[in-house]
Design an enzyme around this catalytic site. Sequence first.
Site, PDB file in Angstrom:
ATOM      1  N   ASP A   7      33.404  47.966  47.089  1.00 61.01           N
ATOM      2  CA  ASP A   7      34.629  47.662  46.351  1.00 61.01           C
ATOM      3  C   ASP A   7      34.600  48.430  45.042  1.00 61.01           C
ATOM      4  O   ASP A   7      33.521  48.692  44.481  1.00 61.01           O
ATOM      5  CB  ASP A   7      34.758  46.163  46.090  1.00 61.01           C
ATOM      6  CG  ASP A   7      36.103  45.817  45.463  1.00 61.01           C
ATOM      7  OD1 ASP A   7      37.130  46.351  45.916  1.00 61.01           O
ATOM      8  OD2 ASP A   7      36.131  45.014  44.508  1.00 61.01           O
ATOM      9  N   GLU A   9      36.777  48.821  41.112  1.00 66.83           N
ATOM     10  CA  GLU A   9      37.825  48.421  40.186  1.00 66.83           C
ATOM     11  C   GLU A   9      38.223  49.671  39.408  1.00 66.83           C
ATOM     12  O   GLU A   9      37.375  50.544  39.144  1.00 66.83           O
ATOM     13  CB  GLU A   9      37.351  47.317  39.239  1.00 66.83           C
ATOM     14  CG  GLU A   9      36.956  46.015  39.928  1.00 66.83           C
ATOM     15  CD  GLU A   9      38.090  45.331  40.676  1.00 66.83           C
ATOM     16  OE1 GLU A   9      39.265  45.658  40.393  1.00 66.83           O
ATOM     17  OE2 GLU A   9      37.815  44.498  41.546  1.00 66.83           O
ATOM     18  N   GLU A  52      47.909  45.361  32.269  1.00 65.01           N
ATOM     19  CA  GLU A  52      48.146  44.806  33.612  1.00 65.01           C
ATOM     20  C   GLU A  52      46.916  44.965  34.500  1.00 65.01           C
ATOM     21  O   GLU A  52      46.669  44.126  35.380  1.00 65.01           O
ATOM     22  CB  GLU A  52      49.364  45.464  34.266  1.00 65.01           C
ATOM     23  CG  GLU A  52      49.311  46.967  34.420  1.00 65.01           C
ATOM     24  CD  GLU A  52      49.885  47.710  33.209  1.00 65.01           C
ATOM     25  OE1 GLU A  52      50.290  48.873  33.393  1.00 65.01           O
ATOM     26  OE2 GLU A  52      49.920  47.131  32.099  1.00 65.01           O
ATOM     27  N   HIS A  57      41.137  42.552  36.708  1.00 66.01           N
ATOM     28  CA  HIS A  57      39.673  42.602  36.801  1.00 66.01           C
ATOM     29  C   HIS A  57      38.944  42.113  35.556  1.00 66.01           C
ATOM     30  O   HIS A  57      37.731  41.927  35.587  1.00 66.01           O
ATOM     31  CB  HIS A  57      39.189  44.010  37.162  1.00 66.01           C
ATOM     32  CG  HIS A  57      39.789  45.112  36.344  1.00 66.01           C
ATOM     33  ND1 HIS A  57      39.695  45.168  34.969  1.00 66.01           N
ATOM     34  CD2 HIS A  57      40.486  46.211  36.729  1.00 66.01           C
ATOM     35  CE1 HIS A  57      40.303  46.267  34.535  1.00 66.01           C
ATOM     36  NE2 HIS A  57      40.803  46.909  35.574  1.00 66.01           N
ATOM     37  N   HIS A 150      38.927  39.830  39.704  1.00 64.90           N
ATOM     38  CA  HIS A 150      38.528  40.709  40.807  1.00 64.90           C
ATOM     39  C   HIS A 150      37.248  41.463  40.436  1.00 64.90           C
ATOM     40  O   HIS A 150      37.245  42.682  40.301  1.00 64.90           O
ATOM     41  CB  HIS A 150      39.658  41.680  41.136  1.00 64.90           C
ATOM     42  CG  HIS A 150      40.806  41.048  41.836  1.00 64.90           C
ATOM     43  ND1 HIS A 150      41.492  41.652  42.867  1.00 64.90           N
ATOM     44  CD2 HIS A 150      41.392  39.844  41.674  1.00 64.90           C
ATOM     45  CE1 HIS A 150      42.459  40.852  43.294  1.00 64.90           C
ATOM     46  NE2 HIS A 150      42.417  39.759  42.575  1.00 64.90           N
ATOM     47  N   ASP A 155      33.287  40.412  44.857  1.00 61.93           N
ATOM     48  CA  ASP A 155      34.209  40.704  45.958  1.00 61.93           C
ATOM     49  C   ASP A 155      33.486  41.264  47.184  1.00 61.93           C
ATOM     50  O   ASP A 155      33.840  40.935  48.316  1.00 61.93           O
ATOM     51  CB  ASP A 155      35.287  41.682  45.501  1.00 61.93           C
ATOM     52  CG  ASP A 155      36.354  41.007  44.641  1.00 61.93           C
ATOM     53  OD1 ASP A 155      36.237  39.787  44.413  1.00 61.93           O
ATOM     54  OD2 ASP A 155      37.287  41.698  44.205  1.00 61.93           O
TER      55      ASP A 155
END
Length: 226
Positions: A7, A9, A52, A57, A150, A155
């Site tokens: 994963d 970010e 945003e 995260h 997140h 995750d």
Amino acid sequence: MREIILDTETTGFEPSEGHRVIEVAAIEVVNLLPTGRFYHAIIDPQRDVPPEASRIHGFTRADLEGKPLFAAQMDAMLAFLGDSPIVAHNAPFDFKHLDAELVRAGRPPLDATRMVDSLALARERFPGAPNSLDALCRRFEIDLSERTTHNALLDVRLLSQVYLELRGGRQLGLTLGAAPFASAALVQATEAAAPRTPRPMRVPEERAAAHAAFLDKLKDPLWNRL
């Protein structure tokens, strides 16, 4: 079989708009089960982090400033990934961001044939249903209590559990009905099995004598007609 659950970010959706990777997390699974080996890096994107994105995260520019650059951590990441399949939820998103970072650092992009998109697997299994990571965790009764943002490392741990369920659950190869991921080795072993030879039951002499004594007490016992 070794696979990598991955994963990322990022600062935004499109690397073509200048957005950068800020976190990479990956764990190793062998035969769908985590081995305990993992890779994790927090990266200075050398740019701002839009509000945003921070709301998703939790990272701000202050959190990332002074962290190692992607190029400085790239070799360790590639060594961990090896040549194994890479599983990610909405994998094209992660691949395009990692590819942009790799090309920026003078390296070739990842081999797209290694991509395993768990979102596509979920949509095939549950068409028309919500298939976000949160939704799948709730469907498979996986604990989500720690997922307040997140975080990539959390995750991938959750995704490893979801991926196990998408590939057949904890009894892989024993699912009823259509089983697209059934083990070929299990099927071959079943087909090759030789017919079993019946073994007669041997009754100890003292048990047979006791049974005969019991029958002598009965009137026309059924056992004597056999």
